[in-house]
Design an enzyme around this catalytic site. Structure first.
Site, PDB file in Angstrom:
ATOM      1  N   ASP A 247      -6.223   5.943   0.391  1.00 29.88           N
ATOM      2  CA  ASP A 247      -5.821   4.706  -0.249  1.00 29.88           C
ATOM      3  C   ASP A 247      -5.164   5.084  -1.585  1.00 29.88           C
ATOM      4  O   ASP A 247      -5.110   6.249  -1.986  1.00 29.88           O
ATOM      5  CB  ASP A 247      -7.040   3.779  -0.429  1.00 29.88           C
ATOM      6  CG  ASP A 247      -6.620   2.334  -0.550  1.00 29.88           C
ATOM      7  OD1 ASP A 247      -7.436   1.445  -0.240  1.00 29.88           O
ATOM      8  OD2 ASP A 247      -5.469   2.079  -0.960  1.00 29.88           O
TER       9      ASP A 247
HETATM   10  C1  GLC Z   1      -4.343  -0.942  -2.005  1.00 28.57           C
HETATM   11  C2  GLC Z   1      -5.332  -1.315  -0.911  1.00 28.57           C
HETATM   12  C3  GLC Z   1      -4.895  -0.907   0.462  1.00 28.57           C
HETATM   13  C4  GLC Z   1      -3.381  -0.963   0.548  1.00 28.57           C
HETATM   14  C5  GLC Z   1      -2.839   0.108  -0.366  1.00 28.57           C
HETATM   15  C6  GLC Z   1      -1.309   0.142  -0.388  1.00 28.57           C
HETATM   16  O1  GLC Z   1      -5.029  -0.552  -3.156  1.00 28.57           O
HETATM   17  O2  GLC Z   1      -6.679  -0.902  -1.077  1.00 28.57           O
HETATM   18  O3  GLC Z   1      -5.542  -1.777   1.401  1.00 28.57           O
HETATM   19  O4  GLC Z   1      -2.958  -0.747   1.881  1.00 28.57           O
HETATM   20  O5  GLC Z   1      -3.320  -0.023  -1.689  1.00 28.57           O
HETATM   21  O6  GLC Z   1      -0.824  -1.037  -0.947  1.00 28.57           O
END
Ligand code: GLC
Length: 739
Positions: free
Chosen positions: A287
């Protein structure tokens, strides 16, 4: 020439595979041609080029290099996120394919969570429809629209089980139940990936957030998760396993510290379970900076150690932070990490790129989107999704559907003539101007047969009451009041946990003032989570839960209000009476002193019932259904075997409608304690007024497995109770015994 042969192979493979090629992890059957090509590329790649493939950069390059194009040209970037611009995509792709040394294409990821431009109801709302075919169809439309603008890969489905409505991200998942959630996980993967990932209208799915993020303590965002392994395996992992078995191309590791080991550095999850037990062949992306966040978590002293932990645990691609690109080549040269770790990660990433067809077709035709984006058939599906997502929570004296003889309606509330908030969280590619408001939907539905007196009344958040008088005036001059209140787009979603689950701002105060007019009131509740709507349920005759419904919100809501669609939604999360009850969910354990309605020393509170405000599986209809004649064909069932359960359901009301008949079981005694109920089946049926259908469940003994006292996945002999009914607290009861 290679590209053409590859294309033939991919098409053949797709054709030859039983069913769909979507099985990314068909162990023992990787596309040997693709693997040979990966071997060939790996043999040529430098360490920097390998780590480049393991690095994902955000559109605006934060954390990343100043000169993005040069970094692409140098092979130091393997993926971008947040680019939904086909021209920019093709420009960057052209540099990667035609100007970098090996010409490896980029993969473009984006959060397409509940639609791309055609925004569907938020996932928790869509799940309330219990319609797996619809879930697959909306994902398929999302893929078609997204791929048309150059998105190859969505960071969806979010399949975190959530039992705590204080957690803002409960809105993004399918609710509290692993059985239903697993079916939705698979349906989403089918919808996104279709039968051929290289097709121009499919995209790679990403099961997230692996794993147990939804157990954030106290519902506080990004908080610690402490969950016993048995609960992890029985409750949180099945949705991911189902998605992997459906062939999901990728997973995303989460932010959370799980029992002391943050999941983005957790080898047990990412390798022992995901790879060695489940045989997953795709790749894992972290993430947002979750690899670098191993430092504040306190298991990495610096970026060097964070890179080692993340890469060796099994995070193949680092999102946004640059610990991999800044450290891994050196660490391999210093012998502190094996080159095999890089080769394994790169192989997985290239495998997905090959299966997406990016080597043969790296570019996207900019003209495709013209016929795809917000196409009429997409809006039509969105309107159906809105109708199916809505849950009728109360309908005293059948105030709904609206009486056709109404001369005037007061439409009041901050969500009545509101486009932005109806989109819901994670709708970045959605546009407010695409949304049909409640006011517009009602105007179109009622035409000039009924005058609509609109008044905003108050803001979603705030204390101002200056709009109250206009609202009360509108109510007084109307036959009926429709209140459109609830959460706004910024009251849920990531980093939006709440400790108070009442209507935000002074909306309840407005509602109470309008209620004093004694006009009949229909409340349309907008929300991304369960709310503690005690006063509302007590005092308002009709309540419709509309979640955040997306672009067709106003039309779908008008369809339900007018009776054109008879609501059949059922909650997939428990609504608590108060925050003090949380966590509260339907499949809790019985305890040694279960409350039996007495006031003795039993498991209860002295200031609140144990029961929820609204239970899992709950939802009303404009008609009524009677369940009768429950039959359990074989009361004593051998293992392995199956128990056949049938029930008759009659539409005893005046309106035709859908009913979601739910099958629950209880394992009375096991080698470990078992939940008081477990959903093990459901059937969504349609009945005309007076019609009766027999519903049959063939429950396999294998579906009764759980992690036993020895942490082995087994089914145990013994007595079981079974219920079939309209929700998790009502239904006809029977028993059977496993021998
Ligand atoms: C965010 C979220 C994740 C998302 C990623 C990209 O912090 O936790 O669910 O897909 O970043 O945007």
């Amino acid at each position: 020439m290679i590209r053409k042969i590859l294309m033939v192979v991919c098409i053949l493979t797709a054709y030859l595979h039983p069913g769909c090629q979507r099985q990314m992890n068909q162990a023992g059957n990787p596309d040997s041609f693709v693997e040979a090509n990966i071997d060939g590329l790996l043999a040529k790649m430098t360490l920097e080029e390998k780590v480049g493939q393991m690095s994902q950069v955000n559109k605006n390059g934060e954390d990343g290099p100043a000169d993005i194009e040069n970094e692409v040209r140098s092979g130091n970037i393997g993926s971008f996120l947040n680019i939904a611009d086909v021209d920019l995509r093709n420009k960057l792709q052209k540099i990667a394919v035609e100007e970098s040394r090996l010409g490896i294409p980029l993969i473009f990821g984006y959060d397409v969570i509940h639609g791309h431009r055609t925004i569907f109801p938020v996932p928790l709302g869509e799940a309330a429809g219990w319609d797996l075919d619809l879930v697959e169809k909306t994902a398929s439309v999302a893929a078609r629209e997204a791929r048309a603008v150059g998105i190859d890969w969505t960071f969806s489905p979010m399949i975190d089980i959530a039992r705590d409505p204080r957690w803002g991200r409960i809105v993004e998942g399918a609710g509290e139940d692993a059985y239903l959630g697993s079916l939705i996980s698979s349906a989403k993967v089918r919808g996104y990936q279709g039968c051929d990932l290289s097709a121009p209208d499919t995209m790679a799915a990403c099961l997230k957030h692996f794993a147990v993020y939804g157990a954030s303590q106290a519902g506080r965002e990004y908080h610690t998760t402490e969950v016993p392994l048995r609960t992890i395996r029985d409750v949180y992992l099945p949705l991911f396993k189902a998605g992997v078995e459906e062939g999901a191309a990728t997973l995303m590791s989460g932010f959370n510290d799980l029992n002391g080991v943050p999941v983005s550095g957790n080898k047990f999850l990412l390798t022992d379970i995901l790879r060695n037990e489940w045989g997953f062949e795709g790749f894992v992306v972290s993430d947002w900076r979750s690899v670098k966040q191993l430092i504040p978590h306190g298991i990495a002293e610096d970026e060097t150690q964070a890179a080692i932990l993340g890469a060796t645990a099994g995070v193949d691609m680092e999102m946004v932070s640059r610990t991999y690109i800044n450290n891994l080549p050196r660490l391999v040269r210093e012998g502190r990490i094996s080159q095999d770790v890089l080769d394994t990660a790169v192989r997985r990433i290239l495998r997905v790129k090959f299966r997406l067809g990016l080597f043969e077709n790296p570019y996207v035709d900019p003209d495709v989107q013209k016929s795809v984006i917000l196409a009429p058939e997409n809006r039509k599906l969105a309107r159906k999704a809105v109708c199916e997502s809505m849950v009728l929570l109360k309908n005293e004296n059948n105030l709904l559907p609206l009486n056709a003889s109404l001369q005037s309606i007061a439409l009041i509330g901050p969500l009545a003539d509101n486009q932005k908030d109806l989109l819901g969280t994670w709708s970045y590619s959605g546009r407010s101007e695409d949304v049909v408001t409640v006011l517009k939907g009602l105007q179109d539905a009622l035409g000039d047969t009924c005058k609509i007196n609109y008044a905003k009344g108050c803001e979603i958040d705030g204390i101002l009451t200056e709009g109250f008088s206009e609202a009360i005036e509108a109510a007084n001059k109307s036959d009926l009041v429709i209140m459109a209140v609830g959460e706004g787009i910024m009251h849920n979603g990531e980093a939006h946990s709440r400790t108070n689950l009442n209507l935000p701002g002074n909306q309840l105060q407005l509602l109470k003032e309008v209620e004093k007019t004694d006009k009949p009131i229909v409340l349309i509740l907008f929300s991304g989570r369960p709310l503690t709507i005690n006063w509302e349920l007590e005092n308002i005759p009709s309540i419709l839960l509309a979640w955040h419904p997306g672009v067709e919100g106003g039309n779908g809501i008008a369809d339900v209000l007018s009776g054109r669609y008879n609501p059949a939604g059922k909650l997939t999360v428990t609504f608590p009476r108060n925050v003090g009850q949380i966590p509260i969910y339907y499949n809790m354990k019985n305890t040694g002193r279960p409350f039996k309605g007495d006031d003795g020393d039993t498991s209860r509170y002295i200031d609140s019932p144990n029961t929820p405000l609204l239970p899992f599986g709950y939802g009303l209809s404009y008609t009524t259904f009677a369940y009768h004649n429950l039959l359990i064909e074989n009361q004593k069932v051998k293992i392995p075997g199956a128990v056949k359960i049938t029930v008759d359901i009659t539409n005893t009301g005046d309106a035709a409608g859908h009913e979601v008949a739910q099958l629950y079981i209880r394992d009375i005694a096991g080698s470990v304690t078992r939940p008081v109920k477990e959903l093990k089946g459901f059937k969504r049926i349609y009945l005309k007024s007076g019609e009766t259908k027999t519903v049959t469940f063939n429950l396999q003994t294998s579906e009764l497995k759980f992690y036993d006292i020895n942490m082995e996945y087994n089914v145990e002999p013994g007595d079981f109770k079974v219920w079939v009914g309209p929700n998790s607290v009502e239904g006809l009861e029977g028993t059977f015994e496993l021998l």
